[in-house]
Each structure stands twice: as structure tokens, then as C-alpha cells.
Design a protein around this motif. Structure first.
Motif, PDB file in Angstrom:
ATOM      1  N   UNK A  85      -1.578 -10.558  -7.798  1.00  0.00           N
ATOM      2  CA  UNK A  85      -2.592  -9.857  -6.998  1.00  0.00           C
ATOM      3  C   UNK A  85      -2.763  -8.466  -7.619  1.00  0.00           C
ATOM      4  N   UNK A  86      -4.008  -8.028  -7.855  1.00  0.00           N
ATOM      5  CA  UNK A  86      -4.181  -6.676  -8.410  1.00  0.00           C
ATOM      6  C   UNK A  86      -3.460  -5.644  -7.534  1.00  0.00           C
ATOM      7  N   UNK A  87      -2.824  -4.661  -8.198  1.00  0.00           N
ATOM      8  CA  UNK A  87      -1.970  -3.685  -7.510  1.00  0.00           C
ATOM      9  C   UNK A  87      -2.678  -2.977  -6.349  1.00  0.00           C
ATOM     10  N   UNK A  88      -3.938  -2.515  -6.589  1.00  0.00           N
ATOM     11  CA  UNK A  88      -4.617  -1.754  -5.528  1.00  0.00           C
ATOM     12  C   UNK A  88      -4.892  -2.636  -4.314  1.00  0.00           C
ATOM     13  N   UNK A  89      -5.252  -3.897  -4.557  1.00  0.00           N
ATOM     14  CA  UNK A  89      -5.509  -4.836  -3.449  1.00  0.00           C
ATOM     15  C   UNK A  89      -4.202  -5.089  -2.697  1.00  0.00           C
ATOM     16  N   UNK A  90      -3.152  -5.319  -3.462  1.00  0.00           N
ATOM     17  CA  UNK A  90      -1.852  -5.638  -2.861  1.00  0.00           C
ATOM     18  C   UNK A  90      -1.361  -4.481  -1.985  1.00  0.00           C
ATOM     19  N   UNK A  91      -1.518  -3.250  -2.473  1.00  0.00           N
ATOM     20  CA  UNK A  91      -1.025  -2.089  -1.704  1.00  0.00           C
ATOM     21  C   UNK A  91      -1.803  -1.914  -0.405  1.00  0.00           C
ATOM     22  N   UNK A  92      -3.127  -2.117  -0.468  1.00  0.00           N
ATOM     23  CA  UNK A  92      -3.926  -1.951   0.753  1.00  0.00           C
ATOM     24  C   UNK A  92      -3.663  -3.095   1.733  1.00  0.00           C
ATOM     25  N   UNK A  93      -3.473  -4.315   1.200  1.00  0.00           N
ATOM     26  CA  UNK A  93      -3.160  -5.453   2.081  1.00  0.00           C
ATOM     27  C   UNK A  93      -1.791  -5.249   2.739  1.00  0.00           C
ATOM     28  N   UNK A  94      -0.858  -4.666   1.980  1.00  0.00           N
ATOM     29  CA  UNK A  94       0.485  -4.416   2.534  1.00  0.00           C
ATOM     30  C   UNK A  94       0.410  -3.442   3.708  1.00  0.00           C
ATOM     31  N   UNK A  95      -0.461  -2.443   3.596  1.00  0.00           N
ATOM     32  CA  UNK A  95      -0.604  -1.485   4.710  1.00  0.00           C
ATOM     33  C   UNK A  95      -0.996  -2.231   5.997  1.00  0.00           C
ATOM     34  N   UNK A  96      -1.939  -3.179   5.864  1.00  0.00           N
ATOM     35  CA  UNK A  96      -2.407  -3.920   7.047  1.00  0.00           C
ATOM     36  C   UNK A  96      -1.314  -4.846   7.601  1.00  0.00           C
ATOM     37  N   UNK A  97      -0.490  -5.389   6.720  1.00  0.00           N
ATOM     38  CA  UNK A  97       0.601  -6.266   7.197  1.00  0.00           C
ATOM     39  C   UNK A  97       1.705  -5.413   7.823  1.00  0.00           C
ATOM     40  N   UNK A  98       2.031  -4.280   7.171  1.00  0.00           N
ATOM     41  CA  UNK A  98       3.066  -3.393   7.727  1.00  0.00           C
ATOM     42  C   UNK A  98       2.662  -2.881   9.103  1.00  0.00           C
ATOM     43  N   UNK A  99       1.365  -2.643   9.258  1.00  0.00           N
ATOM     44  CA  UNK A  99       0.871  -2.184  10.568  1.00  0.00           C
ATOM     45  C   UNK A  99       1.153  -3.261  11.624  1.00  0.00           C
ATOM     46  N   UNK A 100       0.991  -4.531  11.244  1.00  0.00           N
ATOM     47  CA  UNK A 100       1.320  -5.615  12.184  1.00  0.00           C
ATOM     48  C   UNK A 100       2.796  -5.531  12.578  1.00  0.00           C
TER      49      UNK A 100
END
Ligand code: 13P
Ligand code: SF4
Length: 323
Positions: free
Chosen positions: A283-298
Motif C-alpha cells: 500500500x503506498x505509504x501516504x495512503x497507509x498512514x492516512x488509513x491507519x489514522x482512521x483505524x486508530x480512531x476506531x
């Protein structure tokens, strides 16, 4: 003599320090033969986040492998069949979310875990079937765009005072269940407990004793003193629970997910022996980091245990339940 497939897979997993995760919709030979952990989307995501293994073999569909990679970017995540998709995940793109954001600038964007990394990256918070209501209630905004499952959105509306804006994604398995068939089964088997996945239409959910995710269903069966159950979901869960609860009866019909059933023992062995490039999740790094923020928020919003996911201890040598 050539060892049976299951033994060769277990031995290779040990040598490569790999953990094998199996979603409950996988077949019993995967879940009980080779998986270290079996469970629902949320429980398996937590295992992927916390594991010490170097390699994660995800026996499930593509978005699940992507979620594991987002949570454990330094690990190698392998998909036995990278073509195992999901009608919900494929119903929406990151660009669709950006267009919706322009229309609803004041809304919280909540996306179901059954979405691509790109979609997660465009949303504020991810949810699973086990914690969708808790997440919708926990976001500060009164208006929530809930993506992409139209039936999950419809099923949330009566449970919250928030404004829920839906989308037109559907699960090809759960959209097929009908309230007529549930009514007929209730009449035929008095006392049956009917457990319905929230990806199903609202008139089907309205007839349920429990509406929730696969982990909620496992928990309900575990705790219930009833003897007859009907699981309105993919067939794999019924197969799993028939094995785990041999004294209980599981009746009715189920529907098979063609994506989930693409995984088999032969492909698991092959991916452990010599993964092809397309089987290694990237997964491209920038996509992965932003997706991680949304999962961590969960995880933050459900940290106090409001998520319905209850890990359980070992059932045997190596296989653990995570729902
Ligand atoms: P759970 O999140 O309930 O495990 O379900 C995943 C899924 O794909 C349902 O169809
Ligand atoms: Fe996707 Fe439905 Fe299959 Fe689950 S059962 S993976 S939601 S298509």
C-alpha cells in the motif's frame, strides 16, 4: 512419505515465523486445520496489530489483508488469493468519498472495514459490524455519512438520533435473505434463535433475536441456553459453530460468499512456500498512514470495551478464537 497439507503448512508457518489468520467464513479445513486464530474482522485486525510474527497469512478477502498491512506496516502480509474481492469494498472508491465530502462538509465520514485502503484514507474513522453503532454515537458530529453498505446504514437509523446518510453498496450474500423465509423458519421451529448479520435488509434484521456481526453471533450462541439457532449469514460461520458447539442445532439456509471461498489449503501452502508478487500486500505509504489514522480512531473510540469484540483463550495447541 509426503506429509498431509495441513502438517506442511503448520511446519512452514513455524519456520517462517508466520501467523495464519482465518475469518469465520473460511472452510473448516482452514479454520481448524491450519489457522492460529479464527474470528471476525475486528478481532483479527487486533491480532494483526499486536502480533510478534514476521509474516501474516490472511485467509480472507483482499480488504482484510490490506487492513492487516495498514496495522502492521513492517510485517509481510500475504493473501493466498489476491483476487478474493468483496462487493461492498468494490462499490466505492477514494474519489467517490472526496466527492461526497464536498457535498457534506459538516458530516463525520465513517466507513465500514469492508473498504479499500484508499477509501479508509479518505474517511475520519473506520468501524466494523461489531462496533458500528458505538462509533456513530462516539463521533462529535450530528450528521454521519456511513459508507458503503446501504443496509447497515438503514439498520443504524432506528438505533441513533444522529442523521445517517447512506450509500448504495451491498453485500451479495446478505442482500439475498428475505423476511418471508425467516418467518417460515420461526413457525417451523418454535424457540429457534435467529441471528442476523447487519449487512442484511432492514425487514430481515427486524425479525432477528440478535442483529450484529459474526463475533456477536458466536458470543450469543456461546452464552445462550437455547438449542436451535439459525445464522442468517455466510455458510462458513454455521460450519464453524457446528464444530465448536456439537450439542447445539443449526438450522435453515445460508449463502456462500464466492470471494471468501477462493482460499484453500493448496493456495495457503503455495503462498508460504513462494509468494508471487501480487500475493504480497503493498500500500503506498501516504495512503497507509492516512488509513491507519482512521483505524486508530476506531480503536480509540472503542477503547473502553464498547466494541463487542471479546478475545477468548486457547482452544487447543495453536488455534485461538478472537471473537
Ligand atoms: P464480520 O465483520 O462480522 O466478521 O463480517 C465480515 C464480512 O465480510 C461480513 O460479510
Ligand atoms: Fe464482502 Fe459479503 Fe463476501 Fe463479506 S460476505 S466478503 S461483505 S461479499
Amino acid at each position: 512419505m509426503i506429509a498431509p497439507l495441513t502438517l506442511r503448512i503448520r511446519e512452514l508457518a513455524r519456520l517462517k515465523n508466520a501467523v495464519i489468520l482465518g475469518h469465520s467464513y473460511q472452510t473448516p479445513d482452514v479454520l481448524f486445520g491450519v489457522a492460529d486464530h479464527r474470528g471476525d474482522s475486528l478481532g483479527l485486525s487486533k491480532i494483526a496489530r499486536d502480533t510478534d510474527a514476521d509474516v501474516i497469512v490472511f485467509c480472507g478477502v483482499k480488504f482484510m489483508g490490506e487492513t492487516a498491512k495498514i496495522l502492521s506496516p513492517s510485517k509481510t502480509v500475504l493473501l493466498p488469493d489476491p483476487d478474493a474481492g468483496c462487493s461492498l469494498s468494490e462499490s466505492i472508491t477514494g474519489l467517490d468519498v472526496r466527492r461526497l465530502r464536498a457535498i457534506h462538509p459538516d458530516a463525520a465520514f465513517v466507513c465500514y472495514v469492508n473498504t479499500s485502503a484508499q477509501v479508509k484514507a479518505e474517511c475520519d474513522v473506520v468501524c466494523t459490524s461489531a462496533n458500528a453503532l458505538a462509533i456513530v454515537e462516539a463521533v462529535p458530529q450530528r450528521k454521519v455519512v456511513f459508507l458503503p453498505d446501504r443496509f447497515m446504514a438503514a439498520n443504524l437509523r432506528p438505533l441513533t438520533s444522529k442523521e445517517i446518510i447512506g450509500y448504495d453498496g451491498r453485500c451479495i450474500v446478505h442482500e439475498t435473505f428475505s423476511s418471508d423465509s425467516l418467518t417460515a423458519w420461526r413457525r417451523a421451529v418454535p424457540g429457534v434463535r435467529i441471528l442476523v448479520h447487519t449487512e442484511s435488509p432492514d425487514d430481515v434484521v427486524a425479525l432477528a433475536d440478535l442483529a450484529g456481526g459474526t463475533g456477536d453471533m458466536v458470543d450469543y450462541v456461546r452464552k445462550s441456553s437455547a438449542s436451535d439457532f439459525m445464522l442468517v449469514t455466510e455458510c462458513g460461520l454455521t460450519d464453524r459453530l457446528r464444530i465448536e458447539f456439537p450439542d447445539k442445532h443449526f438450522i435453515g439456509t445460508c449463502v456462500m460468499c464466492p470471494h471468501m471461498k477462493r482460499v484453500d489449503l493448496r493456495k495457503i501452502l503455495q503462498v508460504l512456500e513462494a509468494p508471487r508478487p501480487e500475493q504480497v500486500v503493498t500500500i503506498p505509504m501516504d495512503v497507509s498512514e492516512r488509513a491507519l489514522r482512521a483505524i486508530d480512531r476506531m480503536f480509540e473510540l472503542t477503547a473502553k470495551g464498547a466494541d463487542g469484540s471479546r478475545p477468548h483463550s486457547n482452544t487447543g495447541e495453536s488455534t485461538r478464537l478472537c471473537d
